[in-house]
Design an enzyme around this catalytic site. Structure first.
Site, short mmCIF file in Angstrom:
data_model
loop_
_atom_site.label_atom_id
_atom_site.label_comp_id
_atom_site.label_asym_id
_atom_site.label_seq_id
_atom_site.Cartn_x
_atom_site.Cartn_y
_atom_site.Cartn_z
N HIS A 259 10.37 107.27 18.01
CA HIS A 259 8.87 108.04 17.90
C HIS A 259 7.79 107.20 17.74
O HIS A 259 8.09 105.98 17.22
CB HIS A 259 9.13 109.22 17.21
CG HIS A 259 9.18 108.89 15.70
ND1 HIS A 259 10.29 109.44 15.27
CD2 HIS A 259 8.45 108.38 14.73
CE1 HIS A 259 10.50 109.03 13.94
NE2 HIS A 259 9.20 108.39 13.57
C1 T46 Z 1 9.34 107.58 10.71
C2 T46 Z 1 10.68 106.85 10.43
C3 T46 Z 1 10.63 105.60 10.14
C4 T46 Z 1 10.03 116.37 7.17
O1 T46 Z 1 10.17 117.63 7.07
N1 T46 Z 1 9.34 115.73 6.34
C5 T46 Z 1 9.15 114.45 6.31
O2 T46 Z 1 8.46 114.00 5.29
C6 T46 Z 1 9.99 113.64 7.22
C7 T46 Z 1 9.91 112.22 7.13
C8 T46 Z 1 11.10 114.43 8.19
N2 T46 Z 1 11.19 115.81 7.90
C9 T46 Z 1 11.95 116.23 8.88
C10 T46 Z 1 11.71 116.18 10.42
C11 T46 Z 1 12.98 116.36 10.93
O3 T46 Z 1 13.68 117.88 10.96
O4 T46 Z 1 13.21 115.77 8.65
C12 T46 Z 1 14.09 115.84 9.89
C13 T46 Z 1 14.39 114.34 10.16
O5 T46 Z 1 13.23 113.52 10.41
P1 T46 Z 1 13.09 112.46 11.79
O6 T46 Z 1 14.21 112.89 12.71
O7 T46 Z 1 11.71 112.49 12.11
O8 T46 Z 1 13.70 111.27 11.11
P2 T46 Z 1 13.74 109.72 11.54
O9 T46 Z 1 14.47 108.89 10.69
O10 T46 Z 1 14.15 109.57 12.97
O11 T46 Z 1 12.33 109.31 11.40
C14 T46 Z 1 11.74 109.11 10.15
C15 T46 Z 1 10.35 109.77 9.96
O12 T46 Z 1 10.49 111.10 10.14
C16 T46 Z 1 9.24 109.03 10.92
O13 T46 Z 1 8.13 109.51 10.35
O14 T46 Z 1 8.56 106.77 11.00
O15 T46 Z 1 11.76 107.80 9.78
#
Ligand code: T46
Length: 136
Positions: free
Chosen positions: A50
């Site tokens: 993303h």
């Molecule tokens: C990024 C990379 C480096 C929350 O509710 N609060 C938060 O502060 C974050 C970061 C995530 N979430 C929720 C959103 C999703 O339901 O946690 C779940 C997993 O997040 P995501 O699939 O976006 O995780 P990554 O590892 O793909 O991405 C993360 C960060 O979300 C993103 O901002 O830049 O790490």
């Protein structure tokens, strides 16, 4: 524009071990409003895929290592994070993917904003379309 914005952090450690401090506007160029960390990642499991519209982040691998692929729509750059005394600054509109997490990896991320799902662009084609409307 360079995608590899690594910042070296001062090691304040001594014979008792390592200590690194990060202060807003001294070590990183923003106010820290949110902190999250990623760990216990199953083998061969990539994350990310993303971009953020506005969010600024600073990523530090405080344990282990992982690879970060960054893409601004024009160029791509991959870098390894493997040191607790160095971090990667990432501003908005950078498509990023995280790969090859080691089993001991703890990726700590400092952010300048709270969590807003509306700030995420999770579709690569939409990201590319948006980058074409931005003059870099
Ligand atoms: C990024 C990379 C480096 C929350 O509710 N609060 C938060 O502060 C974050 C970061 C995530 N979430 C929720 C959103 C999703 O339901 O946690 C779940 C997993 O997040 P995501 O699939 O976006 O995780 P990554 O590892 O793909 O991405 C993360 C960060 O979300 C993103 O901002 O830049 O790490």
């Amino acid at each position: 524009m360079t995608l590899n914005k690594k910042i070296k952090l001062k090691q304040l450690g001594d014979r008792r071990g390592n200590l690194v401090a990060i202060e807003s506007h001294i070590d990183i160029p923003f106010d820290i409003k949110r902190v999250y960390y990623i760990y216990n990642i199953p083998e061969s499991t990539p994350r990310g895929f993303h971009a953020h519209k506005e969010l600024h982040q600073f990523l530090i691998c405080v344990s282990g290592s992982c690879k970060i692929l960054m893409d601004d729509g024009l160029q791509k750059h991959e870098t390894i994070l493997d040191s607790g005394s160095e971090g990667l600054f990432m501003d908005g509109m950078i498509w990023h993917e995280m790969h090859d997490f080691t089993s001991d990896c703890v990726l700590l991320v400092l952010c300048n904003e709270l969590y807003y799902e509306s700030d995420y662009i999770r579709d690569y084609n939409e990201f590319l379309k948006l980058t074409k409307t931005i003059v870099k």
